[in-house]
Design an enzyme around this catalytic site. Structure first.
Site, short mmCIF file in Angstrom:
data_model
loop_
_atom_site.label_atom_id
_atom_site.label_comp_id
_atom_site.label_asym_id
_atom_site.label_seq_id
_atom_site.Cartn_x
_atom_site.Cartn_y
_atom_site.Cartn_z
N GLU A 144 58.87 -73.20 48.01
CA GLU A 144 57.85 -74.25 48.19
C GLU A 144 58.03 -75.02 49.49
O GLU A 144 58.91 -75.89 49.57
CB GLU A 144 57.95 -75.22 47.01
CG GLU A 144 57.98 -74.54 45.66
CD GLU A 144 58.56 -75.43 44.57
OE1 GLU A 144 58.44 -76.68 44.71
OE2 GLU A 144 59.13 -74.91 43.60
N HIS A 146 53.63 -75.81 45.94
CA HIS A 146 54.53 -75.30 44.90
C HIS A 146 54.20 -73.83 44.60
O HIS A 146 53.71 -73.50 43.51
CB HIS A 146 54.34 -76.17 43.65
CG HIS A 146 55.45 -76.09 42.65
ND1 HIS A 146 55.76 -74.94 41.96
CD2 HIS A 146 56.33 -77.02 42.20
CE1 HIS A 146 56.78 -75.17 41.14
NE2 HIS A 146 57.14 -76.41 41.28
O1 TA6 Z 1 59.82 -77.21 42.13
C1 TA6 Z 1 60.84 -77.27 41.19
C2 TA6 Z 1 60.48 -78.27 40.11
O2 TA6 Z 1 60.55 -79.59 40.58
C3 TA6 Z 1 61.44 -78.01 38.93
O3 TA6 Z 1 62.36 -79.06 38.78
C4 TA6 Z 1 60.49 -77.87 37.74
O4 TA6 Z 1 60.23 -79.13 37.16
C5 TA6 Z 1 59.25 -77.28 38.44
O5 TA6 Z 1 59.14 -78.04 39.63
C6 TA6 Z 1 58.00 -77.23 37.60
O6 TA6 Z 1 57.47 -78.51 37.43
P1 TA6 Z 1 56.12 -78.63 36.52
O7 TA6 Z 1 55.82 -80.09 36.48
O8 TA6 Z 1 55.04 -77.83 37.21
O9 TA6 Z 1 56.48 -78.01 35.19
#
Ligand code: TA6
Length: 294
Positions: free
Chosen positions: A261, A157
Site C-alpha cells: 500500500e 490499500h
Molecule cells: O493495511 C494494514 C491494516 O491497517 C491492517 O492492520 C488491517 O487492519 C488492514 O489494514 C485491514 O483493515 P480493514 O479496516 O480494511 O479491515
C-alpha cells in the site's frame, strides 16, 4: 461505461483498446477489478466481500483518507472509502495530459455529517486510468478548500492477487526501517534481501523507493508499483488466524492475496488553505523469470 454493479451499486467500467479493463465503484471510489488483456484478474477481492454501505469492500483498492488505520479519532482508515463519490464532469479541474483515453474522474467532498467528525472542507479528485499497455494509474488530488490548514494520512490499500503467498517475494524494501503493527508499532530495520512470507505481516515501511516489485513465482509474473508523493509503503497479510476472524474474508484466502500500500503515514501531509496535494500509484503486471529460492 457507467452501469450498475453488485447490489445495484453504481460503477464505471474502463476498457482499453487492447482488451485490458478496470472497474471503479462510485461507492468509496474503490477500484474492484483490474484485468490484463488476457482477461486475467490482477486484484484480489474476497468472495465474501460485502458490497453494502457503510462497510468497506474487502479487496481491490480501498482509499484510506483522511486517516490511515487507527492513527486518529476517525473510523479505521477514515471515511473516504465508505462514502458515495460523484463523477467529476468538470474536466477543466484536471489536466487532460493523461495519455490514456480510458479514464474516469471522481470527486468527493465532505457532507455536513463528515464536517461534524472532521471539520475541514476539501475537494478530493481521483482519476483512475488504464494506460496503453494495460497499466492501472490512480492519481489523487486533495485540495484544502477551507480557511484553515489541515493534516491527513493516506494510503492506496491495494490488494494484489497472487497464486501462493508462500512463493511471493517483495523487492525494494530491503534494509529499510519499518513500524511493526504486530509489535506495538515499534521501529525495526528490514533484512538485506527480498521479503518472503511465512506468517502474518503488518509493517509500515518508511521512506521507501519510487518502485516496489512483487514477484509471483507460479504465475511467472511481477507486479511493479511506481509511486509519487507517497513515501511509505504498508505490507499486510493477515495469515490464517486473522483471516478466520474476518467475516468478509474466506479462511484460506490469505494464501492468494498480498497488500502492498503506497502511503503517507509517518509524516502526515499538511495543506494550507487553497493548497493541493497529489499522490499517484501506477501499477503494471509484467512477465518475470523469477524462480523461488533465488
Ligand atoms: O493495511 C494494514 C491494516 O491497517 C491492517 O492492520 C488491517 O487492519 C488492514 O489494514 C485491514 O483493515 P480493514 O479496516 O480494511 O479491515
Amino acid at each position: 461505461e457507467h452501469c450498475k454493479g453488485v447490489n445495484g451499486l453504481p460503477k464505471v467500467v474502463l476498457r482499453e483498446s487492447r482488451g485490458s479493463s478496470a472497474e471503479v465503484y462510485l461507492y468509496g471510489g474503490q477500484v474492484t477489478s483490474w484485468k490484463n488483456d488476457h482477461g486475467e484478474e490482477l486484484l484480489f477481492v474476497s468472495s465474501k466481500a460485502i458490497f453494502k454501505l457503510p462497510k468497506a469492500i474487502r479487496g481491490g483498492i480501498p482509499i484510506c483518507f483522511p486517516q490511515f488505520s487507527n492513527l486518529g479519532s476517525l473510523e479505521q482508515h477514515g471515511f473516504a472509502r465508505n462514502r458515495v463519490w460523484n463523477i467529476d464532469n468538470d474536466p477543466a479541474s484536471l489536466p487532460t495530459n493523461s495519455t490514456s483515453k480510458a479514464y474516469v474522474d471522481l470527486i468527493l467532498k465532505p457532507s455536513d455529517e463528515d464536517l461534524k467528525i472532521w471539520p475541514h472542507s476539501f475537494e478530493f479528485r481521483l482519476r483512475v486510468a488504464l494506460g496503453p499497455g494495460g497499466d492501472l494509474m490512480l492519481t489523487s488530488r486533495i485540495r484544502n478548500t477551507d480557511a484553515k490548514p489541515f493534516s491527513f494520512t493516506f494510503a492506496y490499500h491495494t490488494y494484489f492477487s497472487v497464486s501462493d503467498i508462500s512463493e511471493v517475494r517483495v523487492e525494494g524494501l530491503e534494509t529499510l526501517d519499518y513500524l511493526d503493527n504486530l509489535q506495538n508499532k515499534g521501529r525495526f530495520t528490514e533484512q538485506g534481501d527480498a521479503i518472503t512470507f511465512e506468517s502474518e505481516v503488518d509493517k509500515i515501511y518508511l521512506s521507501t523507493p519510487t518502485k516496489i516489485a512483487i514477484l509471483d513465482h507460479e504465475k511467472k509474473r511481477t507486479f511493479v508499483i511506481r509511486k509519487d508523493g507517497l513515501p511509505d509503503a504498508v505490507v499486510w497479510n493477515p495469515w490464517d488466524k486473522k483471516a478466520k476472524a474476518m467475516a468478509d474474508f474466506g479462511d484460506d484466502e490469505y494464501k492468494h492475496m498480498l497488500c502492498v500500500e503506497p502511503a503517507s503515514i509517518e509524516k502526515p501531509i499538511t495543506l494550507k488553505p487553497g493548497e493541493e496535494w497529489k499522490g499517484r500509484q501506477e501499477l503494471s503486471a509484467v512477465p518475470s523469470s523469477y524462480c523461488s529460492g533465488q
